[in-house]
Design a protein around this motif. Structure first.
Motif, PDB file in Angstrom:
ATOM      1  N   GLY A  10       0.811  -1.223   0.000  1.00 39.66           N
ATOM      2  CA  GLY A  10       0.000   0.000   0.000  1.00 39.66           C
ATOM      3  C   GLY A  10       0.836   1.261   0.000  1.00 39.66           C
ATOM      4  N   THR A  11       1.755   1.370  -0.974  1.00 45.89           N
ATOM      5  CA  THR A  11       2.638   2.552  -0.996  1.00 45.89           C
ATOM      6  C   THR A  11       2.134   3.651  -1.922  1.00 45.89           C
ATOM      7  N   ASN A  12       0.908   3.522  -2.422  1.00 46.24           N
ATOM      8  CA  ASN A  12       0.424   4.564  -3.345  1.00 46.24           C
ATOM      9  C   ASN A  12      -0.145   5.782  -2.629  1.00 46.24           C
ATOM     10  N   ARG A  13      -0.429   5.655  -1.323  1.00 48.74           N
ATOM     11  CA  ARG A  13      -0.927   6.826  -0.582  1.00 48.74           C
ATOM     12  C   ARG A  13      -0.792   6.564   0.918  1.00 48.74           C
ATOM     13  N   GLY A  14      -1.116   7.602   1.697  1.00 51.30           N
ATOM     14  CA  GLY A  14      -1.189   7.446   3.142  1.00 51.30           C
ATOM     15  C   GLY A  14       0.148   7.129   3.808  1.00 51.30           C
ATOM     16  N   ILE A  15       0.071   6.366   4.878  1.00 51.97           N
ATOM     17  CA  ILE A  15       1.263   6.055   5.682  1.00 51.97           C
ATOM     18  C   ILE A  15       2.257   5.233   4.861  1.00 51.97           C
ATOM     19  N   GLY A  16       1.739   4.353   3.997  1.00 55.43           N
ATOM     20  CA  GLY A  16       2.622   3.513   3.182  1.00 55.43           C
ATOM     21  C   GLY A  16       3.490   4.328   2.240  1.00 55.43           C
ATOM     22  N   LEU A  17       2.898   5.321   1.593  1.00 59.04           N
ATOM     23  CA  LEU A  17       3.656   6.195   0.691  1.00 59.04           C
ATOM     24  C   LEU A  17       4.751   6.932   1.471  1.00 59.04           C
ATOM     25  N   VAL A  58      -3.897  -7.150  -2.209  1.00 57.05           N
ATOM     26  CA  VAL A  58      -3.403  -8.039  -1.147  1.00 57.05           C
ATOM     27  C   VAL A  58      -4.336  -9.224  -0.878  1.00 57.05           C
ATOM     28  N   THR A  59      -5.593  -9.122  -1.338  1.00 55.49           N
ATOM     29  CA  THR A  59      -6.517 -10.244  -1.122  1.00 55.49           C
ATOM     30  C   THR A  59      -6.428 -11.294  -2.226  1.00 55.49           C
ATOM     31  N   ASP A  60      -5.657 -10.989  -3.275  1.00 53.95           N
ATOM     32  CA  ASP A  60      -5.477 -11.931  -4.385  1.00 53.95           C
ATOM     33  C   ASP A  60      -4.195 -12.741  -4.112  1.00 53.95           C
ATOM     34  N   ALA A 105     -10.690  -9.968   5.073  1.00 52.33           N
ATOM     35  CA  ALA A 105      -9.785 -10.439   4.009  1.00 52.33           C
ATOM     36  C   ALA A 105      -8.587  -9.494   3.858  1.00 52.33           C
ATOM     37  N   VAL A 106      -8.844  -8.191   3.919  1.00 47.80           N
ATOM     38  CA  VAL A 106      -7.756  -7.217   3.713  1.00 47.80           C
ATOM     39  C   VAL A 106      -6.905  -7.071   4.977  1.00 47.80           C
ATOM     40  N   ASN A 107      -7.564  -6.907   6.117  1.00 47.79           N
ATOM     41  CA  ASN A 107      -6.834  -6.529   7.332  1.00 47.79           C
ATOM     42  C   ASN A 107      -6.256  -7.721   8.098  1.00 47.79           C
ATOM     43  N   VAL A 133       0.891  -3.322  10.391  1.00 52.42           N
ATOM     44  CA  VAL A 133       0.224  -2.121  10.885  1.00 52.42           C
ATOM     45  C   VAL A 133      -1.191  -2.523  11.291  1.00 52.42           C
ATOM     46  N   SER A 134      -1.392  -2.596  12.588  1.00 52.72           N
ATOM     47  CA  SER A 134      -2.676  -2.974  13.150  1.00 52.72           C
ATOM     48  C   SER A 134      -3.359  -1.691  13.622  1.00 52.72           C
ATOM     49  N   SER A 135      -4.045  -1.751  14.729  1.00 52.60           N
ATOM     50  CA  SER A 135      -4.656  -0.539  15.284  1.00 52.60           C
ATOM     51  C   SER A 135      -4.993  -0.773  16.745  1.00 52.60           C
ATOM     52  N   ALA A 149     -16.392  -4.121  12.823  1.00 50.45           N
ATOM     53  CA  ALA A 149     -15.752  -5.006  11.842  1.00 50.45           C
ATOM     54  C   ALA A 149     -14.263  -4.676  11.758  1.00 50.45           C
ATOM     55  N   TYR A 150     -13.964  -3.387  11.697  1.00 55.90           N
ATOM     56  CA  TYR A 150     -12.561  -2.946  11.666  1.00 55.90           C
ATOM     57  C   TYR A 150     -11.845  -3.383  12.942  1.00 55.90           C
ATOM     58  N   ARG A 151     -12.471  -3.108  14.092  1.00 57.81           N
ATOM     59  CA  ARG A 151     -11.852  -3.466  15.374  1.00 57.81           C
ATOM     60  C   ARG A 151     -11.564  -4.970  15.435  1.00 57.81           C
ATOM     61  N   TRP A 182      -3.103   8.014  15.444  1.00 58.11           N
ATOM     62  CA  TRP A 182      -4.263   8.488  14.683  1.00 58.11           C
ATOM     63  C   TRP A 182      -3.703   9.484  13.679  1.00 58.11           C
ATOM     64  N   VAL A 183      -3.717   9.095  12.407  1.00 61.60           N
ATOM     65  CA  VAL A 183      -2.885   9.750  11.395  1.00 61.60           C
ATOM     66  C   VAL A 183      -3.750  10.459  10.346  1.00 61.60           C
ATOM     67  N   ARG A 184      -3.306  11.647   9.932  1.00 63.44           N
ATOM     68  CA  ARG A 184      -4.059  12.439   8.936  1.00 63.44           C
ATOM     69  C   ARG A 184      -3.867  11.876   7.523  1.00 63.44           C
ATOM     70  N   MET A 187      -7.872   7.599   5.556  1.00 61.03           N
ATOM     71  CA  MET A 187      -8.555   6.814   6.581  1.00 61.03           C
ATOM     72  C   MET A 187      -8.709   7.592   7.878  1.00 61.03           C
ATOM     73  N   GLY A 188      -7.650   8.222   8.334  1.00 63.60           N
ATOM     74  CA  GLY A 188      -7.674   8.888   9.643  1.00 63.60           C
ATOM     75  C   GLY A 188      -8.440  10.203   9.637  1.00 63.60           C
ATOM     76  N   GLY A 189      -8.510  10.867   8.480  1.00 63.96           N
ATOM     77  CA  GLY A 189      -9.223  12.141   8.390  1.00 63.96           C
ATOM     78  C   GLY A 189      -8.356  13.322   8.807  1.00 63.96           C
TER      79      GLY A 189
HETATM   80  P1  NDP Z   1      -5.219   4.995   3.585  1.00 59.38           P
HETATM   81  O1  NDP Z   1      -6.666   4.762   3.437  1.00 59.38           O
HETATM   82  O2  NDP Z   1      -4.661   6.348   3.384  1.00 59.38           O
HETATM   83  O3  NDP Z   1      -4.382   3.981   2.647  1.00 59.38           O
HETATM   84  C1  NDP Z   1      -4.696   2.619   2.641  1.00 59.38           C
HETATM   85  C2  NDP Z   1      -3.743   1.888   1.737  1.00 59.38           C
HETATM   86  O4  NDP Z   1      -4.088   0.507   1.724  1.00 59.38           O
HETATM   87  C3  NDP Z   1      -3.815   2.386   0.281  1.00 59.38           C
HETATM   88  O5  NDP Z   1      -2.545   2.323  -0.302  1.00 59.38           O
HETATM   89  C4  NDP Z   1      -4.751   1.358  -0.336  1.00 59.38           C
HETATM   90  O6  NDP Z   1      -4.628   1.216  -1.737  1.00 59.38           O
HETATM   91  C5  NDP Z   1      -4.248   0.099   0.364  1.00 59.38           C
HETATM   92  N1  NDP Z   1      -5.212  -0.983   0.201  1.00 59.38           N
HETATM   93  C6  NDP Z   1      -6.473  -1.067   0.685  1.00 59.38           C
HETATM   94  N2  NDP Z   1      -7.048  -2.207   0.289  1.00 59.38           N
HETATM   95  C7  NDP Z   1      -6.135  -2.861  -0.476  1.00 59.38           C
HETATM   96  C8  NDP Z   1      -6.135  -4.085  -1.186  1.00 59.38           C
HETATM   97  N3  NDP Z   1      -7.196  -4.899  -1.191  1.00 59.38           N
HETATM   98  N4  NDP Z   1      -4.999  -4.443  -1.841  1.00 59.38           N
HETATM   99  C9  NDP Z   1      -3.925  -3.637  -1.845  1.00 59.38           C
HETATM  100  N5  NDP Z   1      -3.854  -2.462  -1.216  1.00 59.38           N
HETATM  101  C10 NDP Z   1      -4.968  -2.086  -0.532  1.00 59.38           C
HETATM  102  O7  NDP Z   1      -4.888   4.453   5.046  1.00 59.38           O
HETATM  103  P2  NDP Z   1      -3.682   4.755   6.048  1.00 59.38           P
HETATM  104  O8  NDP Z   1      -2.438   5.054   5.300  1.00 59.38           O
HETATM  105  O9  NDP Z   1      -4.169   5.671   7.077  1.00 59.38           O
HETATM  106  O10 NDP Z   1      -3.582   3.311   6.759  1.00 59.38           O
HETATM  107  C11 NDP Z   1      -2.475   2.446   6.625  1.00 59.38           C
HETATM  108  C12 NDP Z   1      -2.621   1.374   7.709  1.00 59.38           C
HETATM  109  O11 NDP Z   1      -2.674   2.003   9.003  1.00 59.38           O
HETATM  110  C13 NDP Z   1      -3.917   0.554   7.594  1.00 59.38           C
HETATM  111  O12 NDP Z   1      -3.630  -0.796   7.874  1.00 59.38           O
HETATM  112  C14 NDP Z   1      -4.810   1.150   8.673  1.00 59.38           C
HETATM  113  O13 NDP Z   1      -5.768   0.244   9.160  1.00 59.38           O
HETATM  114  C15 NDP Z   1      -3.775   1.510   9.731  1.00 59.38           C
HETATM  115  N6  NDP Z   1      -4.230   2.523  10.685  1.00 59.38           N
HETATM  116  C16 NDP Z   1      -4.443   3.817  10.272  1.00 59.38           C
HETATM  117  C17 NDP Z   1      -4.832   4.773  11.202  1.00 59.38           C
HETATM  118  C18 NDP Z   1      -5.042   6.199  10.838  1.00 59.38           C
HETATM  119  O14 NDP Z   1      -5.373   7.011  11.731  1.00 59.38           O
HETATM  120  N7  NDP Z   1      -4.852   6.606   9.587  1.00 59.38           N
HETATM  121  C19 NDP Z   1      -5.042   4.423  12.624  1.00 59.38           C
HETATM  122  C20 NDP Z   1      -4.780   3.031  12.931  1.00 59.38           C
HETATM  123  C21 NDP Z   1      -4.385   2.140  11.986  1.00 59.38           C
HETATM  124  P3  NDP Z   1      -5.797   1.769  -2.736  1.00 59.38           P
HETATM  125  O15 NDP Z   1      -5.419   3.203  -3.027  1.00 59.38           O
HETATM  126  O16 NDP Z   1      -5.700   0.869  -3.921  1.00 59.38           O
HETATM  127  O17 NDP Z   1      -7.102   1.664  -2.016  1.00 59.38           O
END
Ligand code: NDP
Length: 228
Positions: A10-17, A58-60, A105-107, A133-135, A149-151, A182-184, A187-189
């Motif tokens: 999941g490096t295309n956005r969010g914490i992964g990027l 990741v589910t494939d 399936a995803v988490n 990365v859990s929560s 469901a998430y929890r 809790w990250v901006r 997902m986190g907002g």
């Molecule tokens: P984002 O929603 O910003 O990013 C989620 C990432 O997961 C995207 O890269 C998304 O790709 C990828 N992803 C989702 N579903 C799939 C899939 N089926 N196959 C491949 N990639 C997938 O979330 P965050 O960066 O905030 O979250 C990263 C992790 O941190 C998650 O596990 C989340 O549960 C956890 N977390 C986050 C918190 C927060 O406050 N943000 C708090 C606690 C935990 P795509 O663009 O294709 O959807």
């Protein structure tokens, strides 16, 4: 000089990027997975000579295995980061069960499937580590019920990874779970506590310091211990 090789889902956005960016800045080799490989010039990772795209959902599980078969080099650190918040309706009294299954399936299932697929690469490292990365929302220590469901999916992945830690300890592979704060992000907002850069730096620091001594533990992004 040996360098670190890391795989992050999941490096295309969010914490992964942000983790991918920071790992590249450390001079590491980064394998980053996304469902769709997007050439985002603003991301500063596409086109970096040490960044390698992997494309899979990741589910494939078959696609995950085939991505693993495309790589021959050892991987030192795997970070299972990809995750979803789950369906709109996810209360114990009104549940979208298909959405619940997808969150599971995803988490929960995917981090194990990815860990299994890349285990041969990790075993070839001198210091193999798997971090998921859990929560803290999955912690059984408090009884909040929103987004159940998430929890539940995060509580379950903690249990799965704790078991994996036990099973991989004799093979020298350290396994940890962590709460990223809790990250901006999407997902986190916007109202969340910390920015992705702070969270990513904390996670990478935990990853760098993780040894078999800390295997099986649940960490906060700042390195402190969390209750399951
Ligand atoms: P984002 O929603 O910003 O990013 C989620 C990432 O997961 C995207 O890269 C998304 O790709 C990828 N992803 C989702 N579903 C799939 C899939 N089926 N196959 C491949 N990639 C997938 O979330 P965050 O960066 O905030 O979250 C990263 C992790 O941190 C998650 O596990 C989340 O549960 C956890 N977390 C986050 C918190 C927060 O406050 N943000 C708090 C606690 C935990 P795509 O663009 O294709 O959807």
């Amino acid at each position: 000089m040996t360098t670190t090789t890391i795989l992050i889902t999941g490096t295309n956005r969010g914490i992964g990027l942000e983790m991918a960016r920071q790992a590249l800045a450390k001079g590491w080799t980064v394998y980053g997975s996304a469902r769709e490989v997007v050439s985002d010039p603003d991301a500063h990772i596409c086109g970096h000579p040490k960044f390698h795209d992997l494309q899979f959902d990741v589910t494939d599980h078959a696609a995950v295995r085939s991505a693993a078969a495309s790589i021959s080099e050892p991987i030192d650190i795997l970070i299972n980061n990809a995750g979803i918040i789950g369906p709109q309706r996810q209360s114990t009294l009104d549940m979208d069960f298909d959405g619940f299954a997808k969150a599971f399936a995803v988490n929960t299932l995917a981090p194990l499937a990815v860990s299994q697929a890349f285990l041969p690469h990790l075993k070839r490292s001198s210091s193999p580590r798997i971090l998921t990365v859990s929560s803290w929302m999955g912690s059984l220590s408090h009884a909040k019920s929103d987004r159940i469901a998430y929890r539940a999916s995060k509580a379950a992945v903690n249990k799965v990874m704790q078991g994996l830690a036990t099973d991989l300890e004799p093979m020298g592979v350290a396994v940890a779970m962590l709460h990223p704060g809790w990250v901006r992000t999407d997902m986190g907002g916007a109202a969340a506590d910390i920015d992705p850069a702070t969270s990513a730096a904390g996670i990478l620091k935990i990853a760098e310091g993780l040894t078999l001594e800390g295997t099986g533990q649940f960490y906060n992004w700042d390195g402190s211990a969390l209750d399951f």
